[in-house]
Motif scaffolding. Structure first.
Motif, PDB file in Angstrom:
ATOM      1  N   MET A  21       0.841  -1.182   0.000  1.00  0.00           N
ATOM      2  CA  MET A  21       0.000   0.000   0.000  1.00  0.00           C
ATOM      3  C   MET A  21       0.890   1.252   0.000  1.00  0.00           C
ATOM      4  O   MET A  21       1.787   1.409   0.811  1.00  0.00           O
ATOM      5  CB  MET A  21      -0.887  -0.020   1.237  1.00  0.00           C
ATOM      6  N   THR A  22       0.627   2.147  -0.924  1.00  0.00           N
ATOM      7  CA  THR A  22       1.383   3.380  -1.030  1.00  0.00           C
ATOM      8  C   THR A  22       0.625   4.495  -0.311  1.00  0.00           C
ATOM      9  O   THR A  22      -0.563   4.659  -0.517  1.00  0.00           O
ATOM     10  CB  THR A  22       1.576   3.778  -2.501  1.00  0.00           C
ATOM     11  N   ARG A  23       1.346   5.235   0.523  1.00  0.00           N
ATOM     12  CA  ARG A  23       0.743   6.370   1.239  1.00  0.00           C
ATOM     13  C   ARG A  23       1.414   7.652   0.798  1.00  0.00           C
ATOM     14  O   ARG A  23       2.590   7.659   0.461  1.00  0.00           O
ATOM     15  CB  ARG A  23       0.945   6.241   2.748  1.00  0.00           C
ATOM     16  N   LYS A  24       0.670   8.711   0.848  1.00  0.00           N
ATOM     17  CA  LYS A  24       1.225  10.034   0.575  1.00  0.00           C
ATOM     18  C   LYS A  24       1.306  10.779   1.903  1.00  0.00           C
ATOM     19  O   LYS A  24       0.352  10.810   2.661  1.00  0.00           O
ATOM     20  CB  LYS A  24       0.346  10.820  -0.394  1.00  0.00           C
ATOM     21  N   ILE A  25       2.436  11.373   2.153  1.00  0.00           N
ATOM     22  CA  ILE A  25       2.589  12.238   3.309  1.00  0.00           C
ATOM     23  C   ILE A  25       2.416  13.669   2.807  1.00  0.00           C
ATOM     24  O   ILE A  25       3.133  14.106   1.900  1.00  0.00           O
ATOM     25  CB  ILE A  25       3.961  12.048   3.981  1.00  0.00           C
TER      26      ILE A  25
END
Length: 127
Positions: A1-5
């Protein structure tokens, strides 16, 4: 899962609360341009209900810096209609505007001191 900060910068609003740190419109635009170059996701451009000058600065930042979908332009509003309207009317010129309301709730600290608690929420504006 890719998250954006997400990078949320408050320099233009919070920074002016430091004694002696008053910026003119040109300086605010310059700071906002640098924040955009740094790829800051959200720029909190000011507190437009505090003065006509701050309203105009937020509006100019929305027009000149928020003219692409790279950066969200927001401004702070107390959770009252006049503040929310001021933010809406100043950031609506940006491609990605955001209304950033907050509310204070007063409560008593365990030592009897009166303290203000900030309850912060974000509400997207549909401009």
């Amino acid at each position: 899962m890719t998250r954006k900060i997400w990078m949320f910068d408050t320099t233009l609003r919070d920074g002016e609360q430091v004694p002696g740190a008053k910026l003119n419109l040109y300086e605010k635009l310059e700071v906002a341009q640098q924040l955009k170059k740094l790829k800051v996701d959200i720029i909190e451009a000011g507190f437009p209900s505090s003065s006509a000058g701050d309203f105009n600065a937020v509006k100019e930042i929305a027009i000149k810096i928020g003219n692409t979908d790279e950066t969200i332009i927001t401004a702070l509003a107390r959770a009252v209609k006049t503040d929310i309207d001021a933010v809406y009317n100043s950031v609506k010129y940006a491609e990605k505007p955001l209304v950033n309301p907050y509310s204070f709730r007063r409560f008593r600290h365990s030592r009897g001191k009166e303290v203000w608690k900030i309850e912060k929420s974000n509400l997207r504006s549909w401009c």
